[in-house]
Each structure stands twice: as C-alpha cells, then as structure tokens.
Scaffold this active site. Structure first.
Site, PDB file in Angstrom:
ATOM      1  N   ASP A   1      54.354  39.593  36.947  1.00 30.80           N
ATOM      2  CA  ASP A   1      54.462  38.652  35.839  1.00 30.80           C
ATOM      3  C   ASP A   1      53.138  37.938  35.580  1.00 30.80           C
ATOM      4  O   ASP A   1      52.379  37.633  36.515  1.00 30.80           O
ATOM      5  CB  ASP A   1      55.540  37.614  36.174  1.00 30.80           C
ATOM      6  CG  ASP A   1      55.745  36.599  35.077  1.00 30.80           C
ATOM      7  OD1 ASP A   1      56.175  36.992  33.982  1.00 30.80           O
ATOM      8  OD2 ASP A   1      55.447  35.404  35.310  1.00 30.80           O
TER       9      ASP A   1
ATOM     10  N   GLU B   1      52.372  42.825  33.468  1.00 33.44           N
ATOM     11  CA  GLU B   1      52.588  42.130  32.201  1.00 33.44           C
ATOM     12  C   GLU B   1      51.275  41.407  31.895  1.00 33.44           C
ATOM     13  O   GLU B   1      51.052  40.271  32.318  1.00 33.44           O
ATOM     14  CB  GLU B   1      53.747  41.133  32.287  1.00 33.44           C
ATOM     15  CG  GLU B   1      54.106  40.537  30.934  1.00 33.44           C
ATOM     16  CD  GLU B   1      54.287  39.028  30.945  1.00 33.44           C
ATOM     17  OE1 GLU B   1      54.555  38.459  29.879  1.00 33.44           O
ATOM     18  OE2 GLU B   1      54.135  38.411  32.012  1.00 33.44           O
TER      19      GLU B   1
END
Length: 639
Positions: free
Chosen positions: A309, A362
C-alpha cells in the site's frame, strides 16, 4: 552474556538489518528451561531502563517477571515457566524519563479482540496444511502469461452478522470461496488483516504487524481460509502496509520512550494527512522487522502475494506535505533515499525466500521501473497498479456520452505506456467510498444506460492489456457506494438488472479465461495493435489482441455512445470469416440485442490500415469481441 551461538548470530543479523525471520527470535515462543516448559519472551527496547512481562498470570505486576537485557543494543529476554498458548500479556517499560508504559508485543502472533489491546501467546506450528498441490503448481506457473482476475475483498463488510459483529475466517471461507470461484476470479485480495484498533481504518493503520486480526478468529482460522482458497484453485493476496503505522498508545509509537520504529525527525516521521507515523527505513532493526514481516505472511500463511500500500508515500519526502514541512535529501531532491534502498532490499529478500510470489505496488506516480528487477535499477516489484488508467477511465465513463468525443484521449492514452511496467488494472475500494459513488452509479444516463455503460466499461477493462482487479460489489452493480460498516446489498440480486450483471461478470471471466489473446502477452507490445484509435467523433475504438498463436487473435470494437451503427466498416488484419463470440449488448445481459449473429466475411479492400475489412453492427454503449473462425471465401477460391 548469551551462550547460544545460534541466538548470538540471529541477534547479530537482527541489528545488521539482515535477519529475515526475526519473528522466530523476538516475540513469545514456547521453550523449555531446566526441564520446565514455558514461554520465552524477547523484545527490542534499547532506550528502556527496565522491561517486564506482565499479564493476568502475575496480576499485571511488573516486579514479578523482569526481563534481562542481554546486549548493549537493547535485546531483553525473559523465560516464564508454566505459561502456555492463550496467555495474555504486555510489556511494561520504564523509560529513561521515568515513565511506566504498557506496550503490546510488536512481534505478537495474536492479539485480544478490540477494544482490548494485549498480546496473546499463539504457537504457529499446530496447523496441518493441505495445499501441497497448489504450492507445487504455483512454482511452475508463469503469472505474466496467465490469466489474473482479482476480487478485492473486505471481509467485515462483504457479509456480517450485524454491524461490527463478524463471521469467523472459516465461515467466510465457506461463503466467499464458492462465490468467487463460480464467478471465475483467479485471486482474492484481502484488505489488511494486521491487527488494528479502529474498524474504520480498514486495517491500513495497524498496531500488530505479525498478528492476524482477531475480529474474524485465530491465526489457524485464517490459515484454514487460505488453505480452502488453494483447494478451490484461488490465490490469496494480502494488502500490506509497510509505509506507516498508527499512534495508539499500546502500539509502536515511542515504543521504549523514544522514537524507535519511527523516524526521530518529525518532518520525516509525521504522515499528517493520515495522522500516522512513518517507519524509520534507515534503522537496521526496523528493516529486519519489516522484511521479516513480509516473509512471515508469505511463508507462515502460504499467501500468494502482497499488495504493498501507498508506495508513493514511502518514496517521496514531500508526500502529502506542505512546503516547509519537509526537508530535501542529501542531493537536494525530494526522494526518500532510505526508503528506496529499503524497498529494493525488501523485494530482493522476498524473491530469494519465496521466488514464486506476487509483489504488487500501489504506486500512484510516474516513478520508473517499479516492476523491474533491482539489478537493472528497478524497485524489484513484479507488478504495479495502473492508477493512470484507472483515473482516466473513470473520468471518461462518468461523462455524458455527448461530451466524450472531446476527451477521447482518456481511453487511448494508457496504450502509450501500457508496456512500460507489468500492470494491474485496478478498480479498488478507494474508488467507491466516501462520496465517490459506486461503480454503477458513476455511470451517466438513465437506468438502462447505467448498466450498459458498466458492461461496456468492464468489457474494455478485460480487453485492455494488464491483469484485472475489481472491488466487491462491482460484480453485481452495487448501487450505493461502499458502506464499510454494513454488508453488501445482496438483496439487489432479486432484480433482473443486477442478476444479469452478475451473470455478465461470470461470462466475461469465462471469455477471459478461454482466450489467451486477453492475457498471454499482457506485458509485451506485440500483444496489442490498434485498428482505429482516432474515431473521436463517434467515440468508437477498435484494436487487436494477440496471443502467441495467431489463430487466437481477437478483434475488439468498443462504442462509448448510445448510438447504433449499422454497416460499420472495421479493418481486420487477416481475411476470413469473423464470428462475434461475445457482445456486451446481448439481450440476456440486459442489452438491446444489437448483435452480429451471422459470420462476418472479410472483404479484400484496405481499411483503417488493414488489408481487409468487415462490415458489422456496432451496438449502443457496447463492446464486441470478434474471432476469426475460418478463411474467407476468396482464400478458399484461391486454394
């Protein structure tokens, strides 16, 4: 003084930043001393004056079980006989400032159910895995040339007993896995399951990095979930957050009274937009903590990959900050050089230990070579989320079709860079929450047009190069945006339009699985060829997807307006008979039925840069997939 040479070596590697299994050194582990069974506790707290293990077993009295500091770098150890699995504990730490604080174990394998915050002793060697065949097949599989369609899932709001009361991991396995398998997804991606105090952080602000959240059960319960996924042929990816952690008092923040896991410099430590703290990527022990954590999830839980993330928040010193709130690096740039070095080191370690896993970034900027190996200057991931494609496509699809011709580049620009990385095309939870509207409700037009737009969007997504990811609810046209405290609106499946979208998702996956042209050359330029990228006036594009076998070639035609076009000419690369094998406008999907039921014979007349062309019906807000099924009459005549 430590006598065990193995222990000495592990401690040395830990302080060097090179202990890849530090969870076996630190934390709470069954042990035997002088014939007595108990639990060995080990913690890193270099600034502490004194550390004790406390719990109900000693009435939370820090005087009962003090720990011994065994080296100058702050490793503390205690063995407490008679303790066993299920023991609840914390560390009582006396700081250099004279304050006593209670901390959960950074290496705890299990934690109390929130709002309680203590750690729980939980040995990891009691589960008997049944996924040998899956793990064997995974080693032999080439993910780049295989279909990959990922169902992103937040367990607590997929289905729950009542708000904030959840099913067990084993119950979710029985409910989720057959559903996902029937729809044709190849992988499940779970929002973070590291222990976290606040439900509405969705796991992205964690306190227990080694502790699978107790909201849904025990570590063995989660292993069962993964095991069952593998039994059904479904891979499991976990969202993982090495960039920052929450500030809750029992967590990592100022763990021993000083900045330890976080940067000491507030301008580097503070993630002001999230109210969290950045890990100190330069500190060796933090590197051991995080790298071991990634390997722990992949090894102990047999996970097939991690989606990392907010990588951009790690890479840039100025991420989410105003001018004056951050400092340039030593070369005058805004890159966090320590984080860059850590990411490369992390990925190298992961692929050495587990070479057949997926590491997905990401990463929302244009940082180069994110999914390239470190030995050629890359960050070392093997996949990157294509945030540019996602933003462009959602912006385009939200427009009234009458305006789309003025923004035609939004649906074509991604092909300029589609092969610069190994991309995943993501429609994630972030796009359907907090006022952003659901995927279906983003679509313009009346009721019918919303569903037609959604079908067209999904078809283009699956025809576009790159692996696929869809957040739960999108598969049946959830009308409301994601409500993280409630479960999905399953009652919508009682309505034909939503049941049809679910069936459409299933049939689209079947097409995707069956057609190597849609995935075999996803990351190579030869896998894609434009036929016509420039018909902005009618908002129509057409292109070819190729596989390694020319007979598997597909022609895809997309119309992003509600107009129907009959006798529309489309250039094709080879002469022959073309069959429409899939149409998003088919009546059984809720479409208008403007399909091409008869074979389309090519004409040896150049068009759109191709030697041949066909004449077909272009459906409204529709996508057609065409496959060459036989040679043309002219070719037969020539033979």
């Amino acid at each position: 003084m430590v006598q065990d040479t193995t222990l000495e070596h592990d401690i040395y590697l830990f302080h060097e930043g090179n202990l890849r299994y530090s969870h076996r050194l630190l934390g709470a582990h069954p042990d035997t001393r002088n014939g007595e069974k108990g639990i060995r506790f080990t913690v890193w707290a270099p600034h502490a004056v004194q550390v004790s293990v406390v719990g109900m077993f000693n009435d939370w009295d820090g005087r009962e079980n003090p720990m011994e500091k065994i080296n100058d770098n702050g490793i503390w150890i205690a063995f407490i006989p008679g303790l066993e699995k299920g023991t609840i504990y914390k560390y009582e730490i006396l700081t250099a400032h004279g304050h006593l604080q209670l901390k959960a174990d950074p290496y705890a394998i299990s934690s109390e159910l929130r709002p309680d915050t203590a750690s729980v002793v939980y040995p990891l060697d009691n589960y008997s895995w049944g996924d040998d065949e899956w793990m064997k097949q995974r080693k032999a599989k080439n993910p780049y040339e295989s279909p990959m369609s990922i169902y992103e899932l937040h367990l607590g709001s997929w289905k729950n007993i009542e708000p904030e009361v959840f099913y067990n991991y084993r119950d979710y396995a029985d409910m989720v896995i057959p559903y996902v398998k029937d729809l044709g997804y190849t992988h499940i991606e779970l929002l973070p399951l590291t222990e976290h105090p606040f439900d509405r952080s969705w796991g992205y602000q964690a306190t227990g990095y080694y502790s699978v959240t107790s909201r849904y059960g025990t570590p063995d319960d989660f292993k069962y979930f993964v095991d069952q996924c593998h039994k059904y042929g479904i891979g499991v990816i976990l969202d993982w957050v090495p960039g920052h952690f929450c500030k809750d008092a029992h967590g990592l923040r100022r763990f021993d009274g000083e900045a330890l896991y976080e940067y000491a410099n507030p301008s580097k430590a503070e993630k002001t937009q999230w109210g969290t703290l950045t890990f100190d990527f330069a500190r060796n022990e933090v590197q051991s903590f995080l790298i071991s954590n990634a390997i722990y999830w992949l090894k102990e839980y047999h996970l097939d990959g991690l989606r990392v993330d907010a990588v951009a928040s790690m890479l840039y010193l100025d991420f989410g900050k105003e001018d004056g709130d951050w400092e340039l690096n030593e070369y005058g740039g805004r890159e966090n050089l320590e984080a860059v070095s850590f990411i490369k080191k992390m990925n190298e370690a992961i692929f050495e230990e587990t070479p057949d896993v997926l590491m997905m970034a990401e990463e929302s900027t244009s940082w180069p070579l994110v999914s390239a190996p470190t030995y050629i200057g890359g960050l070392g991931f093997n996949y990157k989320w294509n945030m540019g494609w996602m933003n462009d496509m959602l912006k385009y699809m939200e427009m009234d079709p009458v305006h789309r011709k003025y923004h035609h580049n939004l649906i074509t620009f991604s092909l300029f860079y589609a092969f610069s990385e190994n991309f995943v095309l993501p429609i994630s939870h972030d796009e359907v929450v907090h006022g952003k509207k659901s995927l279906l409700n983003k679509m313009p037009g009346d009721y019918w047009q919303k569903f037609a737009n959604l079908r067209a969007f999904l078809a283009y997504m699956y025809a576009h190069p790159g692996k696929k990811l869809m957040f739960m609810g999108g598969e049946f046209g959830q009308f409301d945006e994601w409500k993280d405290l409630e479960d999905l609106d399953w009652e919508l499946l009682d309505y034909d339009s939503h049941a049809s979208i679910l069936d459409y998702t299933k049939q689209l996956h079947q097409l995707y699985q069956d057609m190597p042209a849609l995935w075999e050359l996803d990351h190579k330029e030869e896998g894609f060829m434009w036929i016509d990228a420039n018909n902005y006036e009618q908002s129509i594009i057409s292109f070819v997807r190729n596989s390694r076998t020319s007979n598997d070639q597909l022609v895809v035609v997309c119309n992003f307006t509600p107009e129907v076009y009959h006798d529309y000419r489309v250039g094709v690369p080879k002469h022959g008979s073309y069959k429409e094998i899939f149409s998003s406008d088919a009546e059984h999907f809720g479409g208008s039925g403007q399909t091409n039921g008869l074979p389309l014979e090519s004409v040896p007349s150049p068009w759109q840069g191709q030697d041949q062309h066909i004449t077909m019906t272009i459906p409204p807000l529709g996508v057609s997939f065409l496959k060459r099924t036989s040679v043309s009459k002219e070719e037969n005549h020539e033979k």
